[in-house]
Design an enzyme around this catalytic site. Structure first.
Site, PDB file in Angstrom:
ATOM      1  N   HIS A  55      45.000  -1.940  36.876  1.00  0.00           N
ATOM      2  CA  HIS A  55      45.332  -2.954  35.872  1.00  0.00           C
ATOM      3  C   HIS A  55      46.551  -2.542  35.067  1.00  0.00           C
ATOM      4  O   HIS A  55      46.505  -1.597  34.285  1.00  0.00           O
ATOM      5  CB  HIS A  55      44.144  -3.170  34.930  1.00  0.00           C
ATOM      6  CG  HIS A  55      44.303  -4.353  34.028  1.00  0.00           C
ATOM      7  ND1 HIS A  55      44.355  -5.647  34.494  1.00  0.00           N
ATOM      8  CD2 HIS A  55      44.435  -4.452  32.671  1.00  0.00           C
ATOM      9  CE1 HIS A  55      44.489  -6.489  33.474  1.00  0.00           C
ATOM     10  NE2 HIS A  55      44.554  -5.780  32.360  1.00  0.00           N
ATOM     11  N   HIS A  57      50.086  -4.323  32.915  1.00  0.00           N
ATOM     12  CA  HIS A  57      51.049  -5.326  32.473  1.00  0.00           C
ATOM     13  C   HIS A  57      52.367  -4.577  32.307  1.00  0.00           C
ATOM     14  O   HIS A  57      52.644  -4.009  31.246  1.00  0.00           O
ATOM     15  CB  HIS A  57      50.636  -5.963  31.151  1.00  0.00           C
ATOM     16  CG  HIS A  57      49.245  -6.530  31.142  1.00  0.00           C
ATOM     17  ND1 HIS A  57      48.841  -7.517  31.998  1.00  0.00           N
ATOM     18  CD2 HIS A  57      48.173  -6.265  30.355  1.00  0.00           C
ATOM     19  CE1 HIS A  57      47.574  -7.836  31.752  1.00  0.00           C
ATOM     20  NE2 HIS A  57      47.142  -7.082  30.765  1.00  0.00           N
ATOM     21  N   GLN A  60      54.843  -4.626  29.235  1.00  0.00           N
ATOM     22  CA  GLN A  60      54.426  -4.056  27.953  1.00  0.00           C
ATOM     23  C   GLN A  60      54.836  -2.598  27.804  1.00  0.00           C
ATOM     24  O   GLN A  60      54.814  -2.057  26.689  1.00  0.00           O
ATOM     25  CB  GLN A  60      52.923  -4.239  27.772  1.00  0.00           C
ATOM     26  CG  GLN A  60      52.528  -5.701  27.587  1.00  0.00           C
ATOM     27  CD  GLN A  60      51.038  -5.919  27.452  1.00  0.00           C
ATOM     28  OE1 GLN A  60      50.284  -5.004  27.139  1.00  0.00           O
ATOM     29  NE2 GLN A  60      50.595  -7.151  27.702  1.00  0.00           N
ATOM     30  N   TYR A 120      51.639 -12.120  34.205  1.00  0.00           N
ATOM     31  CA  TYR A 120      51.601 -13.477  33.661  1.00  0.00           C
ATOM     32  C   TYR A 120      52.897 -13.921  33.003  1.00  0.00           C
ATOM     33  O   TYR A 120      52.969 -15.012  32.422  1.00  0.00           O
ATOM     34  CB  TYR A 120      50.428 -13.652  32.685  1.00  0.00           C
ATOM     35  CG  TYR A 120      50.324 -12.647  31.563  1.00  0.00           C
ATOM     36  CD1 TYR A 120      51.096 -12.738  30.426  1.00  0.00           C
ATOM     37  CD2 TYR A 120      49.391 -11.618  31.641  1.00  0.00           C
ATOM     38  CE1 TYR A 120      50.962 -11.830  29.389  1.00  0.00           C
ATOM     39  CE2 TYR A 120      49.244 -10.699  30.612  1.00  0.00           C
ATOM     40  CZ  TYR A 120      50.039 -10.816  29.487  1.00  0.00           C
ATOM     41  OH  TYR A 120      49.905  -9.903  28.461  1.00  0.00           O
ATOM     42  N   ARG A 208      39.048 -17.874  28.368  1.00  0.00           N
ATOM     43  CA  ARG A 208      39.809 -18.646  27.385  1.00  0.00           C
ATOM     44  C   ARG A 208      40.901 -19.465  28.066  1.00  0.00           C
ATOM     45  O   ARG A 208      41.184 -20.594  27.671  1.00  0.00           O
ATOM     46  CB  ARG A 208      40.490 -17.708  26.376  1.00  0.00           C
ATOM     47  CG  ARG A 208      39.565 -16.964  25.443  1.00  0.00           C
ATOM     48  CD  ARG A 208      40.369 -16.033  24.545  1.00  0.00           C
ATOM     49  NE  ARG A 208      39.524 -15.413  23.536  1.00  0.00           N
ATOM     50  CZ  ARG A 208      39.189 -15.972  22.385  1.00  0.00           C
ATOM     51  NH1 ARG A 208      39.631 -17.180  22.099  1.00  0.00           N
ATOM     52  NH2 ARG A 208      38.405 -15.349  21.531  1.00  0.00           N
ATOM     53  N   HIS A 230      40.246 -10.814  32.839  1.00  0.00           N
ATOM     54  CA  HIS A 230      39.878 -10.183  31.574  1.00  0.00           C
ATOM     55  C   HIS A 230      38.573 -10.803  31.093  1.00  0.00           C
ATOM     56  O   HIS A 230      38.430 -12.038  31.093  1.00  0.00           O
ATOM     57  CB  HIS A 230      40.914 -10.486  30.488  1.00  0.00           C
ATOM     58  CG  HIS A 230      42.251  -9.836  30.680  1.00  0.00           C
ATOM     59  ND1 HIS A 230      43.428 -10.520  30.503  1.00  0.00           N
ATOM     60  CD2 HIS A 230      42.604  -8.572  30.985  1.00  0.00           C
ATOM     61  CE1 HIS A 230      44.445  -9.708  30.685  1.00  0.00           C
ATOM     62  NE2 HIS A 230      43.981  -8.518  30.994  1.00  0.00           N
ATOM     63  N   GLU A 233      36.358  -8.439  26.275  1.00  0.00           N
ATOM     64  CA  GLU A 233      37.101  -7.307  25.723  1.00  0.00           C
ATOM     65  C   GLU A 233      36.861  -7.158  24.227  1.00  0.00           C
ATOM     66  O   GLU A 233      36.790  -6.045  23.715  1.00  0.00           O
ATOM     67  CB  GLU A 233      38.595  -7.485  25.993  1.00  0.00           C
ATOM     68  CG  GLU A 233      39.458  -6.365  25.435  1.00  0.00           C
ATOM     69  CD  GLU A 233      40.934  -6.544  25.744  1.00  0.00           C
ATOM     70  OE1 GLU A 233      41.720  -5.629  25.414  1.00  0.00           O
ATOM     71  OE2 GLU A 233      41.309  -7.583  26.312  1.00  0.00           O
ATOM     72  N   HIS A 267      37.818  -4.693  31.558  1.00  0.00           N
ATOM     73  CA  HIS A 267      37.254  -4.273  30.267  1.00  0.00           C
ATOM     74  C   HIS A 267      35.736  -4.452  30.242  1.00  0.00           C
ATOM     75  O   HIS A 267      35.010  -3.478  30.218  1.00  0.00           O
ATOM     76  CB  HIS A 267      37.905  -4.985  29.076  1.00  0.00           C
ATOM     77  CG  HIS A 267      39.386  -4.856  29.024  1.00  0.00           C
ATOM     78  ND1 HIS A 267      40.014  -3.626  29.030  1.00  0.00           N
ATOM     79  CD2 HIS A 267      40.382  -5.794  28.984  1.00  0.00           C
ATOM     80  CE1 HIS A 267      41.326  -3.808  28.985  1.00  0.00           C
ATOM     81  NE2 HIS A 267      41.582  -5.104  28.968  1.00  0.00           N
ATOM     82  N   ASP A 318      46.843  -0.684  31.865  1.00  0.00           N
ATOM     83  CA  ASP A 318      46.879  -1.889  31.043  1.00  0.00           C
ATOM     84  C   ASP A 318      48.199  -2.063  30.292  1.00  0.00           C
ATOM     85  O   ASP A 318      49.211  -2.403  30.893  1.00  0.00           O
ATOM     86  CB  ASP A 318      45.678  -1.884  30.088  1.00  0.00           C
ATOM     87  CG  ASP A 318      45.402  -3.249  29.470  1.00  0.00           C
ATOM     88  OD1 ASP A 318      46.236  -4.159  29.643  1.00  0.00           O
ATOM     89  OD2 ASP A 318      44.360  -3.421  28.827  1.00  0.00           O
TER      90      ASP A 318
END
Length: 446
Positions: A55, A57, A60, A120, A208, A230, A233, A267, A318
């Site tokens: 996992h 991203h 980031q 994403y 969500r 996800h 979390e 998570h 992450d």
């Protein structure tokens, strides 16, 4: 062909001594324990399979440590997320590739040889689609190719800002797809992924961001390959789910979707006993990212009970605030020690804690990323990590892994991914050039 001679190597049936490997392209051609080195062999102290990072991203990595100042209100995951949105709005395609290359260099230097990129950041800065719907994904593919890391690409379906199909907010405008535009993206990516060991999955971002009917449609359209999400979390996420559906997130997912071995629940921090047992029974993998979960104040996953029930885990980096394989494994165990006030809780009975964590993360990570089992065996992918012991202690078997995970005197020295010798003496062969491009990209963003 390339030959490697290891004083000790972690083989499928345990540790072997004086192991000579011959690599043929991206595969291991032969493994011979109790052997002698050849004159041209690459000689290493200890050899283990390369680790999967399930996992990431990547973008980031560019904001690492930039959210460590407190504002006028209480700081939380949600205030961090607002800053991450602002950072994401400025990342260009060129910046995306430069940042991802730096992250992937650091992953390889840490002992990761495959990354699951939960991606994403799809659209232009104003939220409009690029002419090529896979423009940003192609930058991830290019970064993986340039650095040599194996890739499981996980394009994210992100349509809403909250449970019940709530409209997305402005900060999310670069992420958003509907089912049709997401189908065009994944169709394009099927043709774009050309390296033989790379894989493609899907990642509905969260409950969500994707409704139940959208999840149904995504699974119908993508009947094979990894599915990452996800889930649970944050405690607020659990409370919002209860208000919306009357069920907790994992409870809802297990009741409404065919969760099985192709799923990875990222998570899954806040669980009831029934949810925890349900995940373990399903055969899914829980993707744990202890450094990020600590950084964001998420909480602690109930790892002791879950592993005792036969649950499967893998580790990820992450948010890439710190990229460390041994550190993720160490913090996973230390979090359980702090909570239960005992030691060596994740050893799985008597024996080495580091060894047990390494084996669990190898198996679970590979499953979650749709990848071949990481093992030092003929026919397996040539994804290998050599550990160096500058102290030279007479350490046998899993004690070496304990010293790597919990100590300071074992380091990653060499790394091969798909047979390419990418890391030597602890440094990626292209580190200097990639680090310079990364610095320019982040300076432009900030």
């Amino acid at each position: 062909m390339t030959a490697i001679f290891a004083q000790t190597a972690l083989l499928p049936d345990g540790w072997g001594s004086d192991v000579r490997l011959v690599l043929d392209g991206d595969r291991i051609a032969s493994v011979t324990p109790d052997s002698q080195p050849g004159n041209e062999d690459c000689k290493v102290a200890a050899l283990v399979p390369g680790l999967p990072n399930l996992h990431s991203h990547a973008f980031q990595r560019g904001m690492s440590a930039l959210a460590e100042s407190r504002g006028p209100s209480a700081d939380s995951f949600w205030t961090w997320r607002d800053m991450m949105y602002r950072f994401a709005l400025g990342v260009s395609p060129e910046g995306m590739q430069a940042i991802a290359e730096m992250a992937y260099v650091e992953m390889l230097e840490a002992g990761f040889t495959r990354v699951g990129e939960f991606h994403y950041l799809h659209h232009d800065r104003d939220g409009r689609a690029y002419a090529d719907p896979a423009e940003m994904s192609r930058r991830i593919l290019a970064a993986a190719t340039e650095t040599g890391i194996n890739l499981t690409h996980l394009p994210v379906f992100y349509a809403h800002s909250d449970f019940g199909g709530t409209a997305p907010n402005e900060g999310q405008r670069r992420f958003i797809h509907d089912l049709d535009t997401f189908a065009r993206l994944t169709e394009t990516l099927h043709g774009a992924i050309t390296r033989p060991l790379d894989r493609l999955g899907i990642a509905p971002h969260s409950l969500r961001a994707a409704t139940g009917p959208e999840l149904d449609a995504l699974l119908r359209a993508h009947p094979e390959g990894p599915v990452h999400i996800h889930i649970s979390e944050q405690q607020r996420e659990v409370a919002d789910s209860l208000r919306h559906s009357g069920q907790r997130p994992v409870e809802w997912l297990l009741a409404h979707q065919p969760v099985d071995a192709r799923w990875c629940l990222i998570h899954a921090t806040h669980l009831t006993d029934a949810e925890r047992k349900g995940i373990a029974t399903s055969g899914a993998v829980v993707g744990l990212c202890p450094v990020t979960e600590a950084n964001l104040g998420d909480g602690l996953f109930p790892a002791v009970d879950y592993l005792a029930e036969g649950g499967r885990i893998g580790i990820g980096t992450d948010s890439n605030v710190e990229i460390t394989a041994s550190g993720e494994l160490r913090l996973l165990e230390y979090g359980q020690r702090l909570f239960h006030r005992q030691r060596n809780l994740l050893a799985g009975g008597e024996g080495s804690t580091g060894g047990a964590l390494l084996r669990a993360s190898l198996a679970g990570g590979a499953q979650a990323l749709g990848a071949p089992a990481p093992q030092i065996a003929p026919g397996a992918p040539a994804d290998l990590v050599a550990l160096h012991d500058p102290v030279g202690l007479p350490t046998a078997a899993d004690r070496l892994i304990d010293r790597w995970v919990f100590g300071r005197d074992i380091a990653v020295a060499d790394v091969w991914a798909s047979g390419a010798h990418l890391v030597q003496a602890g440094r990626h062969r292209n580190r200097d050039r990639i680090a310079a491009a990364f610095a320019r990209a982040v300076a432009a963003l900030l």
